[in-house]
Write a protein that holds these residues in place. Structure first.
Motif, mmCIF file in Angstrom:
data_model
loop_
_atom_site.group_PDB
_atom_site.id
_atom_site.type_symbol
_atom_site.label_atom_id
_atom_site.label_comp_id
_atom_site.label_asym_id
_atom_site.label_seq_id
_atom_site.Cartn_x
_atom_site.Cartn_y
_atom_site.Cartn_z
ATOM 1 N N TYR A 52 0.882 -1.037 -0.057
ATOM 2 C CA TYR A 52 0.017 0.060 -0.112
ATOM 3 C C TYR A 52 1.038 1.215 -0.111
ATOM 4 C CZ TYR A 52 -2.762 3.903 2.267
ATOM 5 O OH TYR A 52 -3.299 4.747 2.997
ATOM 6 N N ILE A 53 0.387 2.215 -0.749
ATOM 7 C CA ILE A 53 1.126 3.506 -0.585
ATOM 8 C C ILE A 53 0.030 4.486 -0.740
ATOM 9 C CG2 ILE A 53 1.453 3.630 -3.206
ATOM 10 C CD1 ILE A 53 4.419 4.876 -2.448
ATOM 11 N N SER A 54 0.129 5.451 0.076
ATOM 12 C CA SER A 54 -0.639 6.792 0.301
ATOM 13 C C SER A 54 0.066 8.027 -0.273
ATOM 14 C CB SER A 54 -0.945 7.261 1.555
ATOM 15 O OG SER A 54 0.059 7.782 2.275
ATOM 16 N N SER A 55 -0.617 9.085 -0.553
ATOM 17 C CA SER A 55 -0.245 10.372 -1.051
ATOM 18 C C SER A 55 1.307 10.635 -0.426
ATOM 19 C CB SER A 55 -1.083 11.486 -1.014
ATOM 20 O OG SER A 55 -2.148 11.163 -2.066
ATOM 21 N N ALA A 56 1.249 10.502 0.840
ATOM 22 C CA ALA A 56 2.586 10.886 1.759
ATOM 23 C C ALA A 56 3.618 10.049 1.132
ATOM 24 C CB ALA A 56 2.400 10.824 3.120
ATOM 25 N N LEU A 83 -1.396 -2.998 -6.255
ATOM 26 C CA LEU A 83 -2.221 -1.870 -6.135
ATOM 27 C C LEU A 83 -1.151 -0.628 -5.996
ATOM 28 C CD1 LEU A 83 -4.738 -0.299 -5.128
ATOM 29 C CD2 LEU A 83 -3.846 -0.471 -2.727
ATOM 30 N N GLU A 86 -0.796 0.288 -9.527
ATOM 31 C CA GLU A 86 -1.843 0.963 -10.070
ATOM 32 C C GLU A 86 -1.952 2.757 -9.731
ATOM 33 O OE1 GLU A 86 -6.025 -0.629 -9.441
ATOM 34 O OE2 GLU A 86 -5.055 -2.364 -9.230
ATOM 35 N N VAL A 87 -1.425 2.766 -8.482
ATOM 36 C CA VAL A 87 -1.318 4.065 -7.942
ATOM 37 C C VAL A 87 -0.197 4.953 -8.811
ATOM 38 C CG1 VAL A 87 -0.618 5.834 -6.168
ATOM 39 C CG2 VAL A 87 -2.215 3.458 -5.675
ATOM 40 N N THR B 47 -4.199 10.970 1.538
ATOM 41 C CA THR B 47 -5.185 10.293 0.808
ATOM 42 C C THR B 47 -4.524 9.015 0.228
ATOM 43 O OG1 THR B 47 -4.073 11.795 -1.183
ATOM 44 C CG2 THR B 47 -6.174 12.315 -0.169
ATOM 45 N N ASP B 48 -5.651 8.235 -0.041
ATOM 46 C CA ASP B 48 -5.115 6.839 -0.796
ATOM 47 C C ASP B 48 -6.164 6.233 -1.526
ATOM 48 O OD1 ASP B 48 -6.905 5.169 0.781
ATOM 49 O OD2 ASP B 48 -5.694 5.606 2.504
ATOM 50 N N MET B 49 -5.850 5.426 -2.468
ATOM 51 C CA MET B 49 -6.740 4.622 -3.400
ATOM 52 C C MET B 49 -7.245 3.262 -2.782
ATOM 53 S SD MET B 49 -5.051 5.910 -6.769
ATOM 54 C CE MET B 49 -5.141 7.601 -7.035
ATOM 55 N N THR B 50 -7.463 3.012 -1.525
ATOM 56 C CA THR B 50 -7.505 1.740 -0.995
ATOM 57 C C THR B 50 -9.113 1.212 -1.860
ATOM 58 O OG1 THR B 50 -8.224 2.719 0.787
ATOM 59 C CG2 THR B 50 -6.325 1.296 0.822
ATOM 60 N N ILE B 52 -10.061 1.159 -4.568
ATOM 61 C CA ILE B 52 -10.005 0.413 -5.654
ATOM 62 C C ILE B 52 -10.154 -0.934 -5.421
ATOM 63 C CG2 ILE B 52 -8.451 -0.151 -7.528
ATOM 64 C CD1 ILE B 52 -7.193 2.497 -7.385
ATOM 65 N N ARG B 53 -9.523 -1.346 -4.169
ATOM 66 C CA ARG B 53 -9.642 -2.699 -3.979
ATOM 67 C C ARG B 53 -10.780 -3.077 -3.251
ATOM 68 N NH1 ARG B 53 -4.263 -5.219 -1.519
ATOM 69 N NH2 ARG B 53 -3.368 -5.123 -3.516
ATOM 70 N N LEU B 64 -10.468 8.333 -4.573
ATOM 71 C CA LEU B 64 -9.451 8.781 -3.854
ATOM 72 C C LEU B 64 -10.285 9.392 -2.249
ATOM 73 C CD1 LEU B 64 -6.377 9.702 -3.740
ATOM 74 C CD2 LEU B 64 -7.398 12.153 -4.267
#
Lengths: 110, 228
Positions: A52-56, A83, A86-87, B47-50, B52-53, B64
């Motif tokens: 997982y990776i967030s904007s930060a 994922l 994808e990001v 922010t994150d795109m979790t 999506i999953r 987002l």
């Protein structure tokens, strides 16, 4: 997130696993800054275990790339998948970084 | 200057002292985005795109999610009020929802941003009486140094091949939303560097959500205005 660091001359490898959120991004920044201070300029960041990776997290990688480019260094990413990939595609990060499919290919610096 | 202040200055017609007409409809969304982007850069939101999953059906609508990750005040009054509001909902909410929420407070945000700029002597606010009961505000630049430096840096950044730092990425998105590059670059240069501008502004995910909403507004306006 776990960061495992090891030297694979001339590169310095940072293998990230788990979740790269704000707290983890700050840990990455701290470790990266310390390594830069010690004179490391060639980095391979192995994202095989990163779920997982967030904007930060994205901002930390961007900042590392920007600092290295300004200091005549380089950063390579390898094993970007799932994922996280994808990001990277959505954010356009793949166009800014040298990406490698395998660790072996990434650590080969001429 | 924070991002909202920079955005407000870029949106002004500084000769007439008003917000440029083409920015009127999108400015409130852009200001909402600027507040969130400042909080993100200062590590108060992430922010994150979790989803999506979690729910693939949601992907095309809004992937987002925005969550508060740091509650300590930033020291900027407007940002701290926004941070407090964000904490009222405990679950992460779509960024788009927050952009809409803060855009609805656009009138107040514009006034606060202008007052902050006046307090730091960047802007001069002049109140004019219109008819008997109404007052209008006009905004004139008192000190253009900061704005000139930002414009110059933006020009340098999109014409070159440097990798921007995260703050500069946000500024590219803001400058783009205000049409700054149309003003800064010749038509030939703009056509040549448009792909780079698009690539740079994509790097910030909140900026992407903001741009998407603004595009939808512009599309709605152009559809409404189309004859027949």
């Amino acid at each position: 997130m776990q960061i495992i660091c090891n030297k694979h001359a001339p590169a310095f490898v940072m293998a990230l696993s788990g979740r790269m959120d704000r707290i983890a991004a700050m840990e990455f920044d701290k470790a990266f800054t310390e390594l830069m201070k010690n004179g490391e300029r060639c980095f391979v960041v192995d994202l095989k275990g990163l779920e997982y990776i967030s904007s930060a997290g994205l901002r930390s990688l961007l900042s590392a790339n920007q600092q290295l480019k300004a200091g005549n260094g380089q950063i390579r990413l390898c094993n970007v998948g799932g994922l996280v990939k994808e990001v990277f595609v959505i954010s356009g990060f793949e166009s800014l970084f040298s990406m490698y499919n395998s660790y072996a290919a990434a650590v080969k610096f001429k | 200057m924070n991002f909202a202040e920079i955005l407000f200055l870029l949106a002004l017609d500084t000769k007439q002292g008003i917000v440029r007409p083409e920015m009127e409809r999108s400015l409130d969304y852009a200001l909402a985005g600027a507040l969130l982007m400042d909080l993100a850069i200062q590590n108060r939101v992430d922010t994150d795109m979790t989803c999506i999953r979690h729910d693939p059906k949601e992907e095309s609508r809004d992937p987002l999610l925005l969550r508060v990750v740091g509650k300590s005040p930033t020291g900027d009054g407007l940002l701290d009020e926004a941070l407090k509001e964000l904490q009222y909902k405990s679950d992460p909410r779509p960024t788009r929802e927050w952009l809409t929420h803060f855009s609805e407070e656009g009138k107040m945000i514009r006034a606060r941003v202008a007052e902050q700029l006046a307090a730091s002597k960047v802007l001069e606010i002049k109140e004019e009486k219109k008819l008997i009961f109404f007052k209008t505000r006009r905004y004139f630049l008192a000190d253009s140094n900061g704005l000139d430096a930002i414009k110059s840096r933006m020009r340098e950044l999109v014409l070159g091949d440097e990798i921007p730092d995260p703050r500069e990425v946000v500024l590219v998105g803001i400058a783009n939303s205000c049409g700054l590059f149309d003003e800064l670059l010749s038509a030939e240069d703009l056509a040549r560097v448009r792909p780079r501008i698009n690539a740079l502004r994509k790097l910030d995910l909140i900026g992407q959500a903001m741009t998407q909403i603004i595009r939808e507004i512009e599309h709605t306006i152009s559809t409404e205005m189309r004859p027949g």
